[in-house]
Design an enzyme around this catalytic site. Structure first.
Site, PDB file in Angstrom:
ATOM      1  N   ALA A   1      66.438  48.636 -46.895  1.00 16.02           N
ATOM      2  CA  ALA A   1      66.002  47.283 -46.544  1.00 16.02           C
ATOM      3  C   ALA A   1      65.891  46.401 -47.790  1.00 16.02           C
ATOM      4  O   ALA A   1      66.255  45.217 -47.761  1.00 16.02           O
ATOM      5  CB  ALA A   1      64.672  47.334 -45.796  1.00 16.02           C
TER       6      ALA A   1
ATOM      7  N   SER B   1      69.866  37.634 -50.349  1.00 15.22           N
ATOM      8  CA  SER B   1      69.164  36.545 -51.037  1.00 15.22           C
ATOM      9  C   SER B   1      69.968  35.982 -52.191  1.00 15.22           C
ATOM     10  O   SER B   1      70.069  34.762 -52.358  1.00 15.22           O
ATOM     11  CB  SER B   1      67.803  37.030 -51.545  1.00 15.22           C
TER      12      SER B   1
ATOM     13  N   ALA C   1      69.336  45.345 -48.764  1.00 15.80           N
ATOM     14  CA  ALA C   1      69.829  44.317 -47.836  1.00 15.80           C
ATOM     15  C   ALA C   1      69.245  42.951 -48.172  1.00 15.80           C
ATOM     16  O   ALA C   1      69.977  41.958 -48.295  1.00 15.80           O
ATOM     17  CB  ALA C   1      69.504  44.701 -46.396  1.00 15.80           C
ATOM     18  N   GLU C   2      67.938  42.879 -48.321  1.00 16.45           N
ATOM     19  CA  GLU C   2      67.310  41.582 -48.599  1.00 16.45           C
ATOM     20  C   GLU C   2      67.737  41.035 -49.957  1.00 16.45           C
ATOM     21  O   GLU C   2      68.005  39.849 -50.105  1.00 16.45           O
ATOM     22  CB  GLU C   2      65.789  41.677 -48.527  1.00 16.45           C
ATOM     23  N   ALA C   3      67.842  41.889 -50.949  1.00 18.62           N
ATOM     24  CA  ALA C   3      68.217  41.424 -52.287  1.00 18.62           C
ATOM     25  C   ALA C   3      69.645  40.881 -52.318  1.00 18.62           C
ATOM     26  O   ALA C   3      69.890  39.797 -52.871  1.00 18.62           O
ATOM     27  CB  ALA C   3      68.056  42.563 -53.291  1.00 18.62           C
TER      28      ALA C   3
END
Length: 167
Positions: free
Chosen positions: A64, A72, A67-69
């Site tokens: 996760a 972003s 994914a977010e990094a």
């Protein structure tokens, strides 16, 4: 503990990687960012004890975080290097990746709106020495609020991202 003699020449700095510069939590677990562009961000990690849960497989929280990094940083470039903030992340963990497995990650935009962006991020483990043979480990979707002003203290990071990005 060794101490450097003040009369000796300074020790060389360790080489800095793109990941170390842009995202220290990703760097801490051994992830390497490879491609940076407003339409595709990729990277890789060799699964190690640093990123595993007690059963010696890739931790879902690490998946996760990846994914977010990646979403972003891609969204920030696509938004003209304005500030972005993720507000929704969904992730499906489809199979495990064990210690020693090479995991590839790729983030691509699904929607590049002026205020909201949606990115898809997939993680695959490589089945052999060929990156063509791979199995999907996780699939995620990240929704981000975009085009916010960059705080003054974060401007050096934005300038570094502009320098590193493949535009």
């Amino acid at each position: 503990m060794d101490h450097q003699n003040p009369n000796d020449p300074p020790l060389p700095s360790p080489p800095s990687s793109t990941t170390a510069i842009l995202d220290s939590p990703l760097n801490a677990v051994g992830f390497e960012i490879q491609i940076l562009s407003p339409h595709r961000v990729t990277g890789r990690i060799v699964v190690s004890p640093k990123c595993c849960q007690p059963f010696k497989v890739l931790h879902g929280g690490v998946s996760a975080m990846i994914a977010e990094a990646l979403a972003s940083v891609g969204a920030q470039m696509a938004a003209g290097f304005k500030r972005v903030a993720g507000f929704h992340l969904s992730i499906d963990h489809l199979q495990s990746a064990e210690i020693g497995d090479l995991v590839l990650a790729e983030a691509t935009p699904l929607s590049l709106g002026k205020a909201i962006q949606v990115w898809e991020v997939e993680l695959w483990k490589v089945k052999s020495s060929s990156v063509e043979r791979r199995d999907l480990v996780a699939s995620s979707r990240v929704t981000l609020l975009c085009n916010m002003p960059v705080p003054k203290h974060a401007q050096p990071l934005v300038d570094t991202l502009k320098r590193l990005a493949k535009l």
